[in-house]
Design a protein around this motif. Structure first.
Motif, short mmCIF file in Angstrom:
data_model
loop_
_atom_site.label_atom_id
_atom_site.label_comp_id
_atom_site.label_asym_id
_atom_site.label_seq_id
_atom_site.Cartn_x
_atom_site.Cartn_y
_atom_site.Cartn_z
N ARG A 1 19.36 -44.87 22.76
CA ARG A 1 19.70 -43.73 21.83
C ARG A 1 21.08 -43.07 22.02
N ALA A 2 21.80 -42.32 20.99
CA ALA A 2 22.89 -41.89 21.22
C ALA A 2 23.08 -40.44 20.33
N PHE A 3 23.52 -39.73 20.70
CA PHE A 3 23.87 -38.33 20.13
C PHE A 3 25.33 -38.18 20.16
N GLY A 4 26.15 -37.48 19.27
CA GLY A 4 27.38 -36.95 19.01
C GLY A 4 27.63 -35.74 18.51
N ALA A 5 28.71 -35.18 18.91
CA ALA A 5 29.14 -33.85 18.40
C ALA A 5 30.45 -34.12 17.65
N PHE A 6 30.57 -33.76 16.17
CA PHE A 6 31.42 -33.76 15.53
C PHE A 6 32.29 -32.64 14.97
N ASP B 1 37.95 -31.31 12.05
CA ASP B 1 39.23 -31.66 12.38
C ASP B 1 39.76 -32.56 13.16
N ALA B 2 38.56 -33.08 14.05
CA ALA B 2 38.73 -34.14 15.04
C ALA B 2 37.64 -35.11 14.97
N GLY B 3 36.67 -35.28 14.19
CA GLY B 3 35.70 -36.42 14.13
C GLY B 3 34.84 -36.50 15.39
N LEU B 4 34.26 -37.49 15.86
CA LEU B 4 33.47 -37.57 16.97
C LEU B 4 34.32 -37.21 18.29
N VAL B 5 33.84 -36.14 18.74
CA VAL B 5 34.66 -35.59 20.06
C VAL B 5 33.63 -35.63 21.30
N ALA B 6 32.35 -35.80 21.26
CA ALA B 6 31.53 -35.95 22.40
C ALA B 6 30.33 -36.84 22.06
#
Length: 193
Positions: free
Chosen positions: A99-104, A107-112
């Motif tokens: 599994r994967a989780f992201g922060a968007f 102004d910058a898209g996927l950042v974490a």
């Protein structure tokens, strides 16, 4: 890099190797969070408090995952015990077992992002990374919190994580989530030859 050996920090073999001229070149740790220790309210606040939006990643996010991975590949401290191998398309594609989780940020898209291997009721964080320009804003802890919340709701009861002892940011994130350090490892390298 020369020959290295990774051992538990308290291993008797460590003393033997150090007497033969080996030295500690890196330290790493392992930590655990059990379901009964999860503070859901606190974790939700960490997710909501992060700038931008935090969510599970899907196959449609693979290009963004690969771009962030390329941009941060040199940012993993430590040695062989905490190395991160560059992702390929397969490795960047989330699945039921990974599994994967992201922060968007708008102004910058996927950042974490964080990737977690799941095996029944157990989950192990593979890696967590934040874009250099976005660090210090709670994004790493937010993606890890989102993973714990979603996976615990799906029946995971034991979470494992680890990393370089030189990575103060990930240690703070783990502490904020309630992980308890229970392993210490050393990487030994030959001194002088």
């Amino acid at each position: 890099m020369g020959e290295t050996i990774v051992l538990p920090a308290q291993s008797p073999r460590r003393t033997e190797l150090e007497a033969l001229g080996w030295a500690v070149i890196a330290r790493s740790f392992g930590a655990q969070l059990d379901a009964e220790r999860i503070d859901e309210q606190r974790l939700r606040a960490l997710v909501v408090g992060a700038p931008g939006s935090v969510r599970a990643l899907a196959a449609a996010d693979v290009d963004a995952v690969l771009a962030l991975d390329r941009a941060t590949i040199g940012d993993y401290p430590g040695s062989v015990a905490t190395q991160h191998e560059p992702l390929d398309r397969d490795g960047a594609t989330p699945s039921a077992a990974r599994r994967a989780f992201g922060a968007f940020r708008t102004d910058a898209g996927l950042v974490a992002m964080t990737f977690v291997s799941v095996d029944g009721a157990e989950a192990e964080t593979d890696f967590t990374v934040v874009d250099r320009a976005q660090r210090g804003r709670g994004l790493g802890v937010a993606v890890k919190a989102a993973s714990v919340l979603e996976l615990s709701a799906a029946g995971v009861t034991r979470f494992r994580t680890g990393g370089s002892a030189d990575n103060a940011a990930i240690q703070r994130a783990n502490d904020a989530l309630g992980y308890v350090r229970d392993e210490e490892w050393v990487t030994l390298g030959r001194v002088g030859g």
